[in-house]
Design a protein around this motif. Structure first.
Motif, PDB file in Angstrom:
ATOM      1  N   GLU A   1      60.854  20.199  58.658  1.00 43.51           N
ATOM      2  CA  GLU A   1      60.349  19.478  59.834  1.00 43.51           C
ATOM      3  C   GLU A   1      59.104  20.169  60.391  1.00 43.51           C
ATOM      4  OE1 GLU A   1      59.998  16.392  62.264  1.00 43.51           O
ATOM      5  OE2 GLU A   1      61.508  16.562  60.697  1.00 43.51           O
TER       6      GLU A   1
ATOM      7  N   LYS B   1      56.277  19.452  58.103  1.00 41.89           N
ATOM      8  CA  LYS B   1      55.793  18.073  58.282  1.00 41.89           C
ATOM      9  C   LYS B   1      54.892  17.982  59.516  1.00 41.89           C
ATOM     10  CE  LYS B   1      59.474  15.420  56.057  1.00 41.89           C
ATOM     11  NZ  LYS B   1      60.586  14.478  56.266  1.00 41.89           N
ATOM     12  N   GLN B   2      55.306  18.635  60.613  1.00 41.56           N
ATOM     13  CA  GLN B   2      54.496  18.607  61.824  1.00 41.56           C
ATOM     14  C   GLN B   2      53.148  19.296  61.585  1.00 41.56           C
ATOM     15  OE1 GLN B   2      57.081  20.457  64.680  1.00 41.56           O
ATOM     16  NE2 GLN B   2      58.297  18.612  65.005  1.00 41.56           N
TER      17      GLN B   2
ATOM     18  N   LYS C   1      66.046  22.390  56.537  1.00 40.24           N
ATOM     19  CA  LYS C   1      65.638  21.157  57.232  1.00 40.24           C
ATOM     20  C   LYS C   1      64.686  21.478  58.372  1.00 40.24           C
ATOM     21  CE  LYS C   1      69.681  18.248  56.287  1.00 40.24           C
ATOM     22  NZ  LYS C   1      70.854  17.599  56.884  1.00 40.24           N
TER      23      LYS C   1
END
Length: 160
Positions: A80, A83-84, A76
């Motif tokens: 994340e 994604k950033q 996870k």
């Protein structure tokens, strides 16, 4: 419940086998007690071993669960972060595309301005040629007027 029935059945079978060999009732009873105590101890050992195995399995499942949780958390976190990074890269791409559009627009504007400039130069050149032609025509017209005036004077003198 099933195990107890199975245990009793097996004990009964063994005892009946012993009875069939012709052993007396007293020794038969002692053998029966001995067999029952043996089976009871054996059953207790098997039960304890099974409980220990179940405990180990539970601990293994707990360890596997904790490991899976840690792996999920790590994944996870990586997701994340990815994604950033994707958002940052998309913003950079948009800025680059905007610059490219502006550059293309600037190039197109420059190209358009160059075409307009060439067109205007050509028009100016054509107009200059027209002005020169007009000046030449004007001077020719003036010369012809002067010549015509001179001819009229000559004709008037001759006619007098």
């Amino acid at each position: 419940m099933e195990r107890e029935k199975e245990k009793d059945r097996m004990t009964h079978e063994r005892v009946s086998r012993l009875n069939s060999h012709g052993v007396s009732d007293a020794s038969n009873e002692a053998t029966k007690n001995h067999a029952e105590s043996y089976f009871s101890r054996r059953e207790n050992r098997l039960s304890a071993r099974k409980k220990a195995e179940e405990e180990i399995a539970r601990n293994d499942y707990k360890k596997m669960y904790e490991k899976a949780l840690a792996t999920n958390q790590r994944l996870k976190s990586r997701l994340e972060t990815s994604k950033q990074e994707l958002v940052v890269i998309q913003e950079q791409l948009q800025r680059a595309q905007q610059k490219e559009r502006k550059s293309e627009l600037g190039c197109n504007m420059l190209e358009t301005e160059k075409k307009d400039s060439r067109s205007l130069r050509k028009k100016i050149s054509d107009m200059e040629d027209q002005v020169k032609a007009k000046v030449e025509l004007h001077t020719e017209n003036q010369r012809l007027k002067d010549e015509n005036g001179a001819l009229i004077r000559v004709i008037t003198k001759l006619s007098k």
